[in-house]
Design a protein around this motif. Sequence first.
Motif, PDB file in Angstrom:
ATOM      1  N   VAL A 360      64.968  74.235  43.096  1.00 26.63           N
ATOM      2  CA  VAL A 360      64.428  75.554  42.728  1.00 26.63           C
ATOM      3  C   VAL A 360      63.231  75.387  41.795  1.00 26.63           C
ATOM      4  CG1 VAL A 360      64.911  77.633  41.374  1.00 26.63           C
ATOM      5  CG2 VAL A 360      66.553  76.857  43.098  1.00 26.63           C
ATOM      6  N   GLN A 361      63.396  74.534  40.782  1.00 26.93           N
ATOM      7  CA  GLN A 361      62.311  74.333  39.815  1.00 26.93           C
ATOM      8  C   GLN A 361      61.108  73.662  40.463  1.00 26.93           C
ATOM      9  OE1 GLN A 361      64.497  74.055  35.546  1.00 26.93           O
ATOM     10  NE2 GLN A 361      64.683  72.227  36.778  1.00 26.93           N
ATOM     11  N   LYS A 362      61.352  72.781  41.409  1.00 26.59           N
ATOM     12  CA  LYS A 362      60.253  72.131  42.126  1.00 26.59           C
ATOM     13  C   LYS A 362      59.484  73.158  42.943  1.00 26.59           C
ATOM     14  CE  LYS A 362      59.289  68.520  45.549  1.00 26.59           C
ATOM     15  NZ  LYS A 362      59.909  67.477  46.434  1.00 26.59           N
ATOM     16  N   LEU A 363      60.217  74.044  43.618  1.00 20.33           N
ATOM     17  CA  LEU A 363      59.576  75.085  44.424  1.00 20.33           C
ATOM     18  C   LEU A 363      58.729  76.005  43.558  1.00 20.33           C
ATOM     19  CD1 LEU A 363      59.336  76.766  47.119  1.00 20.33           C
ATOM     20  CD2 LEU A 363      61.339  78.035  46.303  1.00 20.33           C
ATOM     21  N   MET A 364      59.287  76.412  42.422  1.00 20.94           N
ATOM     22  CA  MET A 364      58.612  77.386  41.565  1.00 20.94           C
ATOM     23  C   MET A 364      57.603  76.742  40.607  1.00 20.94           C
ATOM     24  SD  MET A 364      61.842  79.874  40.694  1.00 20.94           S
ATOM     25  CE  MET A 364      60.796  81.165  40.056  1.00 20.94           C
ATOM     26  N   LYS A 365      57.651  75.406  40.554  1.00 22.99           N
ATOM     27  CA  LYS A 365      56.744  74.655  39.675  1.00 22.99           C
ATOM     28  C   LYS A 365      56.902  75.063  38.214  1.00 22.99           C
ATOM     29  CE  LYS A 365      53.202  73.754  43.199  1.00 22.99           C
ATOM     30  NZ  LYS A 365      53.983  74.255  44.339  1.00 22.99           N
ATOM     31  N   ILE A 366      58.166  75.239  37.807  1.00 23.86           N
ATOM     32  CA  ILE A 366      58.455  75.584  36.412  1.00 23.86           C
ATOM     33  C   ILE A 366      59.701  74.843  35.963  1.00 23.86           C
ATOM     34  CG2 ILE A 366      57.469  77.905  36.593  1.00 23.86           C
ATOM     35  CD1 ILE A 366      60.398  78.945  36.634  1.00 23.86           C
ATOM     36  N   GLU A 367      59.914  74.797  34.668  1.00 24.88           N
ATOM     37  CA  GLU A 367      61.158  74.308  34.086  1.00 24.88           C
ATOM     38  C   GLU A 367      61.872  75.528  33.510  1.00 24.88           C
ATOM     39  OE1 GLU A 367      63.629  70.921  33.294  1.00 24.88           O
ATOM     40  OE2 GLU A 367      61.655  70.984  34.250  1.00 24.88           O
ATOM     41  N   ILE A 368      63.010  75.893  34.074  1.00 28.87           N
ATOM     42  CA  ILE A 368      63.723  77.080  33.614  1.00 28.87           C
ATOM     43  C   ILE A 368      64.358  76.789  32.253  1.00 28.87           C
ATOM     44  CG2 ILE A 368      65.571  78.712  34.127  1.00 28.87           C
ATOM     45  CD1 ILE A 368      65.117  78.164  37.080  1.00 28.87           C
ATOM     46  N   PRO A 369      64.116  77.619  31.245  1.00 33.11           N
ATOM     47  CA  PRO A 369      64.669  77.377  29.908  1.00 33.11           C
ATOM     48  C   PRO A 369      66.195  77.348  29.917  1.00 33.11           C
ATOM     49  CG  PRO A 369      62.938  79.043  29.831  1.00 33.11           C
ATOM     50  CD  PRO A 369      63.235  78.798  31.280  1.00 33.11           C
TER      51      PRO A 369
END
Length: 430
Positions: A360-369
């Motif tokens: 999921v984080q790879k797809l969204m290109k973010i690190e979820i807090p």
Amino acid sequence: MFDFQTGGLKPALTEALTTAGLTQPTPIQTQAIPFALEGHDVLGLAQTGTGKTLAFGLPLINNLLDMPGRPAPKTAKALVLAPTRELVNQIADSLRTLTDKTKIRIGTVVGGQSINRQINMLSRGTDILVATPGRLIDLMDRGAVDLGTVRYLVLDEADQMLDLGFIHALRKIAPALGTPRQTMLFSATMPKQMEDLSRAYLNDPKKVQVSAPGKAADKITQSVHYVEKPGKPAKLRDVLSEDPGAPTLVFCRTKHGAERLMKGLVADGYKAASIHGNKSQGQRDRALKSFRDGDTNILVATDVAARGIDIPTVAYVINFDLPEVPENYVHRIGRTARAGREGVAVAFCSAEEASLLRQVQKLMKIEIPVASGTAPTGPVSEQKPRRGGGRRRGGGGGNGGGGQKFGAKPNNAGAAASKKRRPRRRHAAA
């Protein structure tokens, strides 16, 4: 810059927009509508909740108003395909607000409802037919509908249609449509299979992309709680207690899991309902209405509801289970922060789901807090993320609750034993 009042729309449409309080187009509408009005095929990519329905609905209705004559029996002038019953009904309702003072008729065909009633509706002809692919194929096989007069085709949430295995239905429907025709394809994500679909069904399309595929709305505040499976129900109640009564969508991976969780919440005094594939259409409609009207404030759902729920008041989306298809996370959390509002998305992640979270984080290109708990650090048995259709049961739980460290060493005794060579069986001769 496109504007509703000066962009070339018919007076009946501008009046309907004003009555509905819609004065300014969204970015996807600003870019897609002019191309569609000019007759181009359109490939539109935008986050959920950004107005894709009007992006294709306004030019579609505008063009139909120029077509003389009523549709012949069993025919339609335009076809809109969507993956779920809820989304079909939502699209039809949105389009009807625009056609209220026109002669354009809108019909829907979905599974779970009387096919005889749908046959009767089609026998009178309809201008715009909004359908799920499966039920439309059933009606085609019965000779109840003739798609040869369709000159406008819309594929909404096309990536989910691929994920649910509708590609074979699309291949059967497309040759039955009239030509030449205008095709518009809209989605929030763009997996590789979608690119192949666009090449197959679109002719020199104008591509409109207002955000990177897989990107969530900017006003969604995201967080993740690392918590083992047995601790998830308690963690859910902790999160719900932070804002009691707030409209909340809770997503589970399986139908049985969703129903079990809903019943547990109701037993604890929460106002909850559920929606999933084991529910009849009537039950699903009643659950949605109860949630929309505020009679229940918690709706527990599977991915059948990840799209097609357009309830602006949804304040929280909780991923009780992470989805096996990472794009579905984007669609789930897109049920909040709609139409410019703010929203909160909370995810629960067990050790077995760590790989799903990474995808999921790879797809969204973010690190979820991280809101609580500790990410697994040791070797764990993980569920593998998947893409495409099919169903798989969720993984088992661990030993802890919210905030507990996990990633304990697995017991390898059984695995070692299973590697020992077993004596070969000899089969008796016949």
